[in-house]
Write a protein that holds these residues in place. Structure first.
Motif, PDB file in Angstrom:
ATOM      1  N   VAL A   1      10.098   3.882  -3.071  1.00 47.10           N
ATOM      2  CA  VAL A   1      10.115   4.174  -4.499  1.00 47.10           C
ATOM      3  C   VAL A   1      10.260   5.423  -4.798  1.00 47.10           C
ATOM      4  CG1 VAL A   1       9.016   3.718  -6.596  1.00 47.10           C
ATOM      5  CG2 VAL A   1       8.684   2.048  -4.973  1.00 47.10           C
ATOM      6  N   GLY A   2      11.623   5.928  -4.966  1.00 48.79           N
ATOM      7  CA  GLY A   2      11.997   7.251  -5.251  1.00 48.79           C
ATOM      8  C   GLY A   2      11.835   8.082  -3.707  1.00 48.79           C
ATOM      9  N   ASN A   3      10.869   8.896  -3.674  1.00 45.87           N
ATOM     10  CA  ASN A   3      10.532   9.850  -2.368  1.00 45.87           C
ATOM     11  C   ASN A   3       9.313   9.022  -1.909  1.00 45.87           C
ATOM     12  OD1 ASN A   3       8.879  10.777  -3.987  1.00 45.87           O
ATOM     13  ND2 ASN A   3       9.154  12.851  -3.318  1.00 45.87           N
ATOM     14  N   GLN A   4       8.740   8.019  -2.456  1.00 43.53           N
ATOM     15  CA  GLN A   4       7.611   7.418  -1.894  1.00 43.53           C
ATOM     16  C   GLN A   4       7.780   6.043  -1.211  1.00 43.53           C
ATOM     17  OE1 GLN A   4       5.136   6.463  -5.420  1.00 43.53           O
ATOM     18  NE2 GLN A   4       5.177   8.799  -6.138  1.00 43.53           N
ATOM     19  N   ARG A   5       7.099   6.033  -0.037  1.00 46.01           N
ATOM     20  CA  ARG A   5       7.116   4.848   0.818  1.00 46.01           C
ATOM     21  C   ARG A   5       5.847   3.826   0.480  1.00 46.01           C
ATOM     22  NH1 ARG A   5       7.809   9.570   2.706  1.00 46.01           N
ATOM     23  NH2 ARG A   5       9.526  10.148   3.916  1.00 46.01           N
ATOM     24  N   ARG A   6       6.299   2.476   0.626  1.00 47.33           N
ATOM     25  CA  ARG A   6       5.410   1.553   0.460  1.00 47.33           C
ATOM     26  C   ARG A   6       5.217   0.651   1.660  1.00 47.33           C
ATOM     27  NH1 ARG A   6       4.188   4.448  -3.331  1.00 47.33           N
ATOM     28  NH2 ARG A   6       4.046   3.859  -5.431  1.00 47.33           N
ATOM     29  N   VAL A   7       4.157   0.168   2.048  1.00 44.62           N
ATOM     30  CA  VAL A   7       4.040  -0.373   3.381  1.00 44.62           C
ATOM     31  C   VAL A   7       3.056  -1.846   3.065  1.00 44.62           C
ATOM     32  CG1 VAL A   7       4.520   1.172   5.080  1.00 44.62           C
ATOM     33  CG2 VAL A   7       2.074   0.956   4.252  1.00 44.62           C
ATOM     34  N   LEU A   8       3.417  -2.873   3.987  1.00 39.54           N
ATOM     35  CA  LEU A   8       2.414  -4.198   3.785  1.00 39.54           C
ATOM     36  C   LEU A   8       1.197  -3.639   4.618  1.00 39.54           C
ATOM     37  CD1 LEU A   8       5.005  -7.079   3.869  1.00 39.54           C
ATOM     38  CD2 LEU A   8       3.928  -5.957   1.946  1.00 39.54           C
ATOM     39  N   ARG A   9       0.029  -4.287   4.178  1.00 39.07           N
ATOM     40  CA  ARG A   9      -1.029  -3.986   4.808  1.00 39.07           C
ATOM     41  C   ARG A   9      -1.143  -4.893   6.183  1.00 39.07           C
ATOM     42  NH1 ARG A   9      -6.930  -5.790   2.331  1.00 39.07           N
ATOM     43  NH2 ARG A   9      -7.091  -3.625   2.056  1.00 39.07           N
TER      44      ARG A   9
ATOM     45  N   MET B   1       0.993  -1.045   0.250  1.00 40.08           N
ATOM     46  CA  MET B   1       0.073  -0.191  -0.008  1.00 40.08           C
ATOM     47  C   MET B   1       0.730   1.359   0.031  1.00 40.08           C
ATOM     48  SD  MET B   1      -2.600  -1.307   3.193  1.00 40.08           S
ATOM     49  CE  MET B   1      -3.974  -0.267   2.569  1.00 40.08           C
ATOM     50  N   THR B   2       0.289   2.251  -0.403  1.00 41.10           N
ATOM     51  CA  THR B   2       1.052   3.484  -0.562  1.00 41.10           C
ATOM     52  C   THR B   2       0.484   4.235   0.923  1.00 41.10           C
ATOM     53  OG1 THR B   2      -1.138   4.870  -1.358  1.00 41.10           O
ATOM     54  CG2 THR B   2       0.512   3.885  -2.867  1.00 41.10           C
ATOM     55  N   THR B   3       1.273   5.186   1.413  1.00 41.81           N
ATOM     56  CA  THR B   3       0.898   5.938   2.596  1.00 41.81           C
ATOM     57  C   THR B   3      -0.443   6.539   2.678  1.00 41.81           C
ATOM     58  OG1 THR B   3       2.045   8.002   1.800  1.00 41.81           O
ATOM     59  CG2 THR B   3       3.334   6.468   3.059  1.00 41.81           C
ATOM     60  N   GLU B   4      -0.844   6.890   1.615  1.00 37.66           N
ATOM     61  CA  GLU B   4      -2.196   7.585   1.458  1.00 37.66           C
ATOM     62  C   GLU B   4      -3.324   6.240   1.615  1.00 37.66           C
ATOM     63  OE1 GLU B   4      -5.224  10.235   1.131  1.00 37.66           O
ATOM     64  OE2 GLU B   4      -3.215  10.554   0.985  1.00 37.66           O
ATOM     65  N   GLU B   5      -3.104   4.991   1.062  1.00 36.04           N
ATOM     66  CA  GLU B   5      -3.917   4.148   1.262  1.00 36.04           C
ATOM     67  C   GLU B   5      -3.918   3.502   2.490  1.00 36.04           C
ATOM     68  OE1 GLU B   5      -3.558   1.974  -3.202  1.00 36.04           O
ATOM     69  OE2 GLU B   5      -2.391   1.708  -1.794  1.00 36.04           O
TER      70      GLU B   5
END
Length: 161
Positions: free
Chosen positions: A120-128, A89-93
């Motif tokens: 990813v670049g300056n974006q963060r991804r987290v696991l649900r 998920m994105t930080t927004e999601e």
């Protein structure tokens, strides 16, 4: 008049070599579900897309001389460990999932309260699962705090026993 027969070339897909029709070099019995679930961690997949990926993997392996035989469903459960599809998920999601602001979710990730899956670049991804684990821990912490407040209020209102 030209009497030579012209045979149209077979269509070619860039990067894919046509395999001759030979007997398979190897026969492998496996479930493609774990491979598809790896893709599913990074991209949302419909049931139709999952089937298409399995078909494409089977065809690609066949072109490489490997025949894939499916494991019967009764044996899959007994032999293979459970594979869970953990949504990336994105930080927004993630923020929407637990009802907090996106900047607060970013602070949780930076503090380590929610594990960062990838950047990813300056974006963060987290696991649900990481977001849900934080939420469960937070609810537990809040419940304990409310119990302490209730005990303190009882003592204050009704006096010390």
């Amino acid at each position: 008049m030209n009497t030579k027969h012209h045979i149209a070339p077979t269509p070619r897909v860039p990067g894919v070599l046509a395999a001759p029709a030979l007997a398979p070099l190897a026969r492998v019995t496996l479930s493609l579900d774990p491979l598809v679930s790896i893709v599913g961690r990074h991209v949302r997949l419909s049931a139709k897309a999952r089937q298409a990926i399995k078909r494409d993997l089977t065809e690609a392996l066949a072109q490489s001389g490997v025949e894939v035989a499916s494991i019967p469903a009764s044996l899959q459960a007994a032999q293979a460990p459970a594979v869970t599809d953990d949504l990336v998920m994105t930080t927004e999601e993630a923020a929407r999932l637990v009802g907090v602001s996106r900047p607060f979710m970013v602070k949780l990730i930076e503090s380590g309260a929610v594990a960062l899956h990838q950047r990813v670049g300056n974006q963060r991804r987290v696991l649900r699962s990481a977001v849900q684990a934080w939420q469960a821990g937070e609810r537990s912490r809040q419940a304990q705090a409310l119990k302490r407040v209730a005990v303190d209020l009882d003592d204050e209102v009704f006096g010390q026993p």
